[in-house]
Design an enzyme around this catalytic site. Sequence first.
Site, short mmCIF file in Angstrom:
data_model
loop_
_atom_site.label_atom_id
_atom_site.label_comp_id
_atom_site.label_asym_id
_atom_site.label_seq_id
_atom_site.Cartn_x
_atom_site.Cartn_y
_atom_site.Cartn_z
N ASP A 34 -1.85 6.98 -11.51
CA ASP A 34 -1.55 6.09 -10.41
C ASP A 34 -2.03 6.78 -9.14
O ASP A 34 -2.15 8.01 -9.10
CB ASP A 34 -0.03 5.86 -10.38
CG ASP A 34 0.43 5.22 -9.10
OD1 ASP A 34 -0.11 4.14 -8.77
OD2 ASP A 34 1.31 5.80 -8.43
N TYR A 44 0.34 0.17 1.93
CA TYR A 44 -0.79 -0.66 2.34
C TYR A 44 -1.77 0.13 3.22
O TYR A 44 -2.26 -0.35 4.23
CB TYR A 44 -0.31 -1.93 3.06
CG TYR A 44 0.75 -2.66 2.27
CD1 TYR A 44 0.47 -3.17 1.01
CD2 TYR A 44 2.05 -2.80 2.76
CE1 TYR A 44 1.43 -3.82 0.26
CE2 TYR A 44 3.04 -3.44 2.00
CZ TYR A 44 2.71 -3.95 0.77
OH TYR A 44 3.67 -4.58 0.02
N ASP A 69 4.38 7.26 -10.70
CA ASP A 69 5.67 7.57 -10.07
C ASP A 69 6.71 6.47 -10.20
O ASP A 69 7.83 6.65 -9.73
CB ASP A 69 5.48 7.94 -8.59
CG ASP A 69 5.02 6.75 -7.75
OD1 ASP A 69 4.12 6.01 -8.21
OD2 ASP A 69 5.55 6.56 -6.64
N ASP A 83 -1.03 5.95 -5.40
CA ASP A 83 -0.05 6.15 -4.31
C ASP A 83 1.28 6.67 -4.83
O ASP A 83 1.91 6.07 -5.71
CB ASP A 83 0.16 4.83 -3.57
CG ASP A 83 -1.15 4.30 -2.97
OD1 ASP A 83 -1.95 5.12 -2.50
OD2 ASP A 83 -1.35 3.07 -2.99
N THR A 137 -4.73 1.60 -9.90
CA THR A 137 -3.90 1.37 -8.72
C THR A 137 -3.69 -0.10 -8.39
O THR A 137 -4.63 -0.90 -8.40
CB THR A 137 -4.49 2.15 -7.50
OG1 THR A 137 -3.68 1.94 -6.34
CG2 THR A 137 -5.92 1.75 -7.19
N ASN A 138 -2.44 -0.47 -8.13
CA ASN A 138 -2.10 -1.80 -7.62
C ASN A 138 -2.30 -1.80 -6.11
O ASN A 138 -1.74 -0.93 -5.43
CB ASN A 138 -0.61 -2.10 -7.87
CG ASN A 138 -0.28 -2.43 -9.32
OD1 ASN A 138 -1.17 -2.57 -10.16
ND2 ASN A 138 1.00 -2.57 -9.60
N SER A 160 -1.77 -4.69 -3.76
CA SER A 160 -1.44 -6.07 -3.41
C SER A 160 -1.61 -6.34 -1.92
O SER A 160 -1.61 -7.50 -1.50
CB SER A 160 -0.01 -6.39 -3.84
OG SER A 160 0.91 -5.63 -3.09
#
Length: 178
Positions: free
Chosen positions: A15, A26, A129, A17, A57-58, A60
Amino acid sequence: MESSETSKLRAVLFDRDGTLVVDVPYNGDPGKVRPVAGAKAVLDSLRADGMATGVITNQSGIARGLITAEDVAKVNARVEELLGPFDVWEVCPHSEQDGCACRKPAPGMVHSACRKLGISESEAALIGDIGADVGAAEAAGATGVLVPTPVTRTEEVGAARLVAPDLASAVGLLQGTP
Ligand SMILES: [Mg+2]
Ligand SMILES: [Zn+2]
């Protein structure tokens, strides 16, 4: 028999962040990228062992209009400047409401990374995480390891099968895990 053999670990996916870099929600600013302590050493060691590495990684913030895909690409380039090159990157630009197949805890990005690397999911691990990282790994048939931060929810720590205090310990756990 092949089915009874344990899979050799061939890729460690991370991952971004809160795992490789300090979480700045963001974040569209490469100047704000700060690696987590020890991340570079862990990655260097994996690469030296011939292990493939990747980032899953997400983001959004793209769907929500808070950052652009270009912002994310710039931040990702900065991550590579600081942490070295990754063999594969997977970015989900969608929001939870989009119902996509890639946003963790869905397994889409893990499948896609394994396909690009030419390995089976059982040969991959994903370190993250939060519970969604472990969930995506397990839904894909990979191994998930949780490295909690102070903001990781207690129930997610309790639910994870593999938990490590830091990235080096997480990799150690994987290399000792059949
Ligand atoms: Mg995270
Ligand atoms: Zn998505």
